[in-house]
Design a protein around this motif. Structure first.
Motif, PDB file in Angstrom:
ATOM      1  N   PHE A 115       0.839  -1.197   0.000  1.00  0.00           N
ATOM      2  CA  PHE A 115       0.000   0.000   0.000  1.00  0.00           C
ATOM      3  C   PHE A 115       0.879   1.253   0.000  1.00  0.00           C
ATOM      4  CE2 PHE A 115      -2.910  -3.080   1.959  1.00  0.00           C
ATOM      5  CZ  PHE A 115      -4.083  -2.828   1.256  1.00  0.00           C
ATOM      6  N   CYS A 120      -5.434   3.694   0.975  1.00  0.00           N
ATOM      7  CA  CYS A 120      -5.942   2.387   0.549  1.00  0.00           C
ATOM      8  C   CYS A 120      -5.750   2.281  -0.959  1.00  0.00           C
ATOM      9  CB  CYS A 120      -7.415   2.236   0.934  1.00  0.00           C
ATOM     10  SG  CYS A 120      -8.059   0.563   0.606  1.00  0.00           S
ATOM     11  N   THR A 122      -2.796   0.619  -3.739  1.00  0.00           N
ATOM     12  CA  THR A 122      -1.565  -0.157  -3.898  1.00  0.00           C
ATOM     13  C   THR A 122      -0.614   0.549  -4.858  1.00  0.00           C
ATOM     14  OG1 THR A 122      -2.822  -1.551  -5.450  1.00  0.00           O
ATOM     15  CG2 THR A 122      -2.414  -2.438  -3.262  1.00  0.00           C
ATOM     16  N   CYS A 181      -8.328   1.284   4.609  1.00  0.00           N
ATOM     17  CA  CYS A 181      -9.344   0.715   3.720  1.00  0.00           C
ATOM     18  C   CYS A 181     -10.684   0.492   4.421  1.00  0.00           C
ATOM     19  CB  CYS A 181      -8.855  -0.617   3.153  1.00  0.00           C
ATOM     20  SG  CYS A 181      -7.371  -0.500   2.127  1.00  0.00           S
ATOM     21  N   ALA A 210      -7.114  -0.706  -4.879  1.00  0.00           N
ATOM     22  CA  ALA A 210      -6.180  -1.558  -4.139  1.00  0.00           C
ATOM     23  C   ALA A 210      -6.677  -2.995  -4.175  1.00  0.00           C
ATOM     24  CB  ALA A 210      -6.037  -1.078  -2.697  1.00  0.00           C
TER      25      ALA A 210
END
Length: 288
Positions: A115, A120, A122, A181, A210
């Protein structure tokens, strides 16, 4: 030019539409055409059935290839010699560390992207997640547990499980790295299918930003600390090595004969195992 008598008939056989050209035109085409033939000759060279050396502490089984002198070049991985890490390159410029290899299952596990701190999202969102090259013999194995996180409302119309009981909530609520998240849009979960056409885990600003993946066989009824994070990639069994002549097979694969592959519509020649021998895709050899 003394080479003209040799090249003209060959070129006219390969390219009959060039027959109307003058000899001067022919001569002007000799160099580029010779270059084409040379490239075709080079690309037909057989690869080596030699197993690649370990990358750090990680074994590199056949057919995985870290250089042109070992393995099968269609099964390319990268050895980062400075860290001793095996790397799996994907499309769009992304690459992922290989954390384990299971040669008898023809699989390896890659570590998913991390992350971006405090978000949230990637880090591989710039390359839109994991994209495998469909012309290569790799695909995402069936049975991976995949969570999409920070998704738009459009995902509610997808076949994924985006309900309040989805396992992605279990993950986000228990994971410190995914704390951002918990209140970031919708999350969804699914299990990768049995089709060999699984090549993508897509993240993008207009969809899901993500993802997290857990390997085949993960028991999600256990506490999160016992889930095994990773994405299982499988490879197809490698065919016999291509060859130009018997000398190629003598050098690369003992007990084989350079013959036309009966399964090839293009007439590809391979080092086919002799009678009483069988091709072993795990070692790249002919064995009894």
């Amino acid at each position: 030019n003394s080479s003209s008598p040799f090249f003209f008939p060959l070129f006219l056989t390969l390219f009959p539409r060039l027959a109307h050209l003058t000899e001067m035109d022919h001569r002007s085409l000799l160099l580029p055409m010779a270059s084409v033939l040379l490239l075709l000759f080079l690309f037909a060279r057989p690869s080596s059935a030699t197993r690649c050396p370990n990358c750090g502490s990680t074994a590199v089984p056949y057919p995985l290839s870290t250089s042109s002198s070992c393995g099968d070049p269609n099964y390319q991985v990268i050895c980062n010699v400075s860290t001793g890490s095996l790397i799996f390159p994907t499309l769009n410029g992304s690459s992922y560390q290989v954390t384990s290899v299971a040669p008898q299952q023809q699989r390896f596990v890659i570590r998913p992207s991390s992350f971006i701190p405090g978000t949230c999202i990637t880090t591989d969102i710039a390359s839109e997640g994991v994209w495998l090259n469909q012309s290569l013999p790799f695909n995402i194995a069936a049975g991976n547990n995949i969570f999409y996180l920070n998704c738009s409302n459009a995902l509610l119309n997808s076949p994924l499980n985006c309900s309040s009981s989805s396992l992605c909530h279990t993950y986000a609520d228990a994971s410190s790295e995914a704390a951002s998240c918990r209140n970031a849009g919708i999350c969804c979960s699914f299990t990768s299918g049995s089709s060999a056409s699984n090549y993508t885990i897509r993240v993008r600003p207009t969809g899901c930003r993500a993802y997290r993946t857990f390997v085949v066989g993960t028991d999600t009824s256990l506490p999160l600390a016992q889930w095994q994070e990773g994405l299982v990639i499988q490879w197809q069994s490698p065919p016999e090595l291509q060859c130009r002549s018997q000398a190629d097979c003598d050098a690369a694969v003992a007990s084989s004969t350079c013959s036309t592959d009966p399964a090839s519509a293009a007439g590809v020649r391979r080092c086919l195992c002799n009678v009483d021998f069988l091709w072993d895709p795990f070692t790249g050899t002919c064995t009894k």
